[in-house]
Design an enzyme around this catalytic site. Structure first.
Site, PDB file in Angstrom:
ATOM      1  N   ASP A 150       7.706  -0.168  -4.079  1.00  0.00           N
ATOM      2  CA  ASP A 150       7.878   1.227  -3.641  1.00  0.00           C
ATOM      3  C   ASP A 150       9.346   1.594  -3.550  1.00  0.00           C
ATOM      4  O   ASP A 150       9.726   2.743  -3.760  1.00  0.00           O
ATOM      5  CB  ASP A 150       7.303   1.466  -2.234  1.00  0.00           C
ATOM      6  N   ASP A 166      -8.026   7.626   1.980  1.00  0.00           N
ATOM      7  CA  ASP A 166      -6.764   7.565   2.739  1.00  0.00           C
ATOM      8  C   ASP A 166      -6.316   8.913   3.311  1.00  0.00           C
ATOM      9  O   ASP A 166      -5.133   9.266   3.221  1.00  0.00           O
ATOM     10  CB  ASP A 166      -5.626   7.034   1.841  1.00  0.00           C
ATOM     11  N   HIS A 187       5.945  -1.589   0.292  1.00  0.00           N
ATOM     12  CA  HIS A 187       5.773  -2.657  -0.704  1.00  0.00           C
ATOM     13  C   HIS A 187       7.109  -2.776  -1.432  1.00  0.00           C
ATOM     14  O   HIS A 187       7.812  -1.778  -1.611  1.00  0.00           O
ATOM     15  CB  HIS A 187       4.759  -2.301  -1.779  1.00  0.00           C
TER      16      HIS A 187
HETATM   17  C1  XLS Z   1      -4.942  -0.413  -0.066  1.00  0.00           C
HETATM   18  C2  XLS Z   1      -4.232  -0.936   1.085  1.00  0.00           C
HETATM   19  C3  XLS Z   1      -2.733  -1.063   0.898  1.00  0.00           C
HETATM   20  C4  XLS Z   1      -2.151  -1.980   1.937  1.00  0.00           C
HETATM   21  C5  XLS Z   1      -0.788  -2.484   1.619  1.00  0.00           C
HETATM   22  O1  XLS Z   1      -6.089   0.003   0.014  1.00  0.00           O
HETATM   23  O2  XLS Z   1      -4.548  -0.162   2.199  1.00  0.00           O
HETATM   24  O3  XLS Z   1      -2.129   0.180   0.895  1.00  0.00           O
HETATM   25  O4  XLS Z   1      -2.134  -1.387   3.184  1.00  0.00           O
HETATM   26  O5  XLS Z   1      -0.752  -3.173   0.429  1.00  0.00           O
HETATM   27 NI    NI Z   2      -6.333   1.150   1.899  1.00  0.00          NI
END
Ligand code: XLS
Ligand code: NI
Ligand code: NI
Length: 435
Positions: free
Chosen positions: A102, A307, A99
């Protein structure tokens, strides 16, 4: 400066190795179904989880020990670039994603932010030329800053909409500068908290207008990039517009954007939507809309986007089967939108996490290739649907019949025996394919 001084380039050593800094299944040059693992898997490292995140969660502060913090935000940003490319090289990963926020500090004004982005992307470009690493995709973070509290392209505030447009314009310029292969929109806060105060129709129309302007600007830049939408049903919003693959494709079709976009599908977002990952991949693949993948694992006992690095071989085997049936995922790839647990505090964990994810995908690829070679699913499916291959079934599939004709047929064929699916048996056989 060297940021990972104790780490050599990670190599394939095979399943028996006791070296934790080695691949046990990912062997980049191994050929599977006519392509190397490297070509099949097109791995990418996500800048946000790897370089920017600090291990904080809603209940506690950061825990990660990192050695790239400098005297100023800009110095830290530069150090991160150095450390990141060292990590990519050591992990033998070819692609990366980020992003805008980032990679560079936002400073005190939009102008300062854009200038910072220029400085950092110059550095990234240098590093790319030096190492041959490639940009899988970049995106704009239009959800963290307080101005985006009501969304960006679906905000109720036109000034916010314009600010978001400025970020995407810059994002596309950066994409061109760095030869990005895809450009992603994840609609962080594109959705609503309550229908009580939401103009649903206007928000959807505005979002489509926003995407159309992005497509037009890429054309203006003469930048041939694949646009991707990344569905997610909720979090942070109560309801998000790009809910899942099917909803997102319906949106694209409604606004005639389907030829410019494909989908970036994420494992954890699928489970949040009440689907399996392979379901989302199948829905997209069926419509030729499978663009790329965000690889992660959602802890099913927790209801949010955890995640985790993928480790479930069954899930990933079924996901890789969809990729193989799709004839690959290029120009997309497999981006580890995965973060270390808060308890995995060391620099070394950045390598261990990615190695775990890459090995899981290599196992998935090997299993999926065997499933494909053995026509495992083809055989089950062709037998199960064999009634559509001849007689009345063939007439149905070819569109050569009518309700009247079918009713007449049914009158003489109403003693129907539907065969068993034997699903338990097939699930047991499937276990034999897990590598
Ligand atoms: C959030 C998303 C994000 C996207 C990119 O849940 O996964 O990380 O992949 O903005
Ligand atoms: Ni995500
Ligand atoms: Ni993602």
């Amino acid at each position: 400066m060297v940021y990972f001084p104790d780490v050599e380039k990670i190599k394939y050593e095979g399943p028996e190795t006791k070296n934790k800094l080695a691949f046990r299944y990912y062997n980049p040059d191994e050929v599977v179904l006519g392509k190397t693992m490297r070509e099949h898997l097109r791995f990418a490292v996500a800048y946000w989880h790897t370089m920017t995140a600090d291990g904080s969660d809603p209940f506690g502060e950061g825990t990660y020990r990192r050695n790239w913090h400098g005297e100023s935000p800009m110095e830290t940003a530069k150090n991160r670039v150095e450390a990141f490319f060292e990590l990519l090289e050591k992990l033998d990963v070819d692609y990366f994603c980020f992003h805008d926020v980032d990679i560079a500090p936002q400073g005190d004004s939009l102008e300062e932010f854009l200038n910072n982005l220029d400085v950092i992307t110059d550095l990234i470009k240098e590093k790319m030329d030096e190492t041959g690493k490639k940009l899988l995709w970049n995106t704009a973070n239009m959800f963290s800053h307080p101005r985006f509290v009501n969304g960006a392209a679906t905000s109720n505030n036109a000034d916010v909409y314009a600010y978001a447009a400025a970020q995407v314009k810059k994002g596309l310029e950066i994409s061109k500068k760095l030869n990005g292969e895809n450009y992603v929109f994840w609609g962080g806060r594109e959705g609503y908290e309550s229908l009580l105060n939401t103009d649903y129709a206007l928000e959807q129309d505005n979002m489509a207008r926003f995407f159309k302007m992005a497509v037009d600007y890429a054309e203006e830049l003469d930048h041939d990039v694949q646009f991707l939408l990344e569905p997610k049903p909720k979090e942070p919003m109560t309801h998000q517009y790009d809910y899942d693959a099917a909803t997102t494709m319906a949106f694209l079709h409604k606004y005639n954007l389907q030829d410019h976009f494909k989908l970036n599908l994420e494992g954890n977002h699928a489970t949040l939507a009440g689907h399996t990952f392979e379901h989302e991949l199948r829905v997209a693949r069926t419509e030729n809309m499978l663009g790329s993948m965000d690889a992660n694992h959602g802890e099913t006992m927790l209801g949010w986007d955890t995640d985790e690095f993928p480790y479930n071989v069954l899930d990933i085997t079924l996901a890789m089967y969809e990729v193989l049936e799709n004839d690959g995922i290029a120009p997309g790839g497999i981006n580890f939108d995965s973060k270390l647990r808060r308890t995995s505090t060391d620099m070394e964990d950045l390598l261990l996490g990615h190695i775990a994810g890459m090995d899981t995908f290599a196992r998935g690829l090997l299993g999926a290739a065997k499933l494909k070679e053995d026509k495992f699913f083809d055989n089950i499916i062709s037998e199960r649907y064999s009634s559509f291959e001849e007689g009345i079934g063939k007439d149905i599939v070819e569109g050569n019949t009518s309700l009247t004709e079918l009713a007449e047929y049914a009158m003489n064929n109403d003693d129907i025996k539907v065969p068993s699916n034997h699903l338990e048996y097939y699930k047991s056989l499937l276990n034999d394919y897990l590598v």
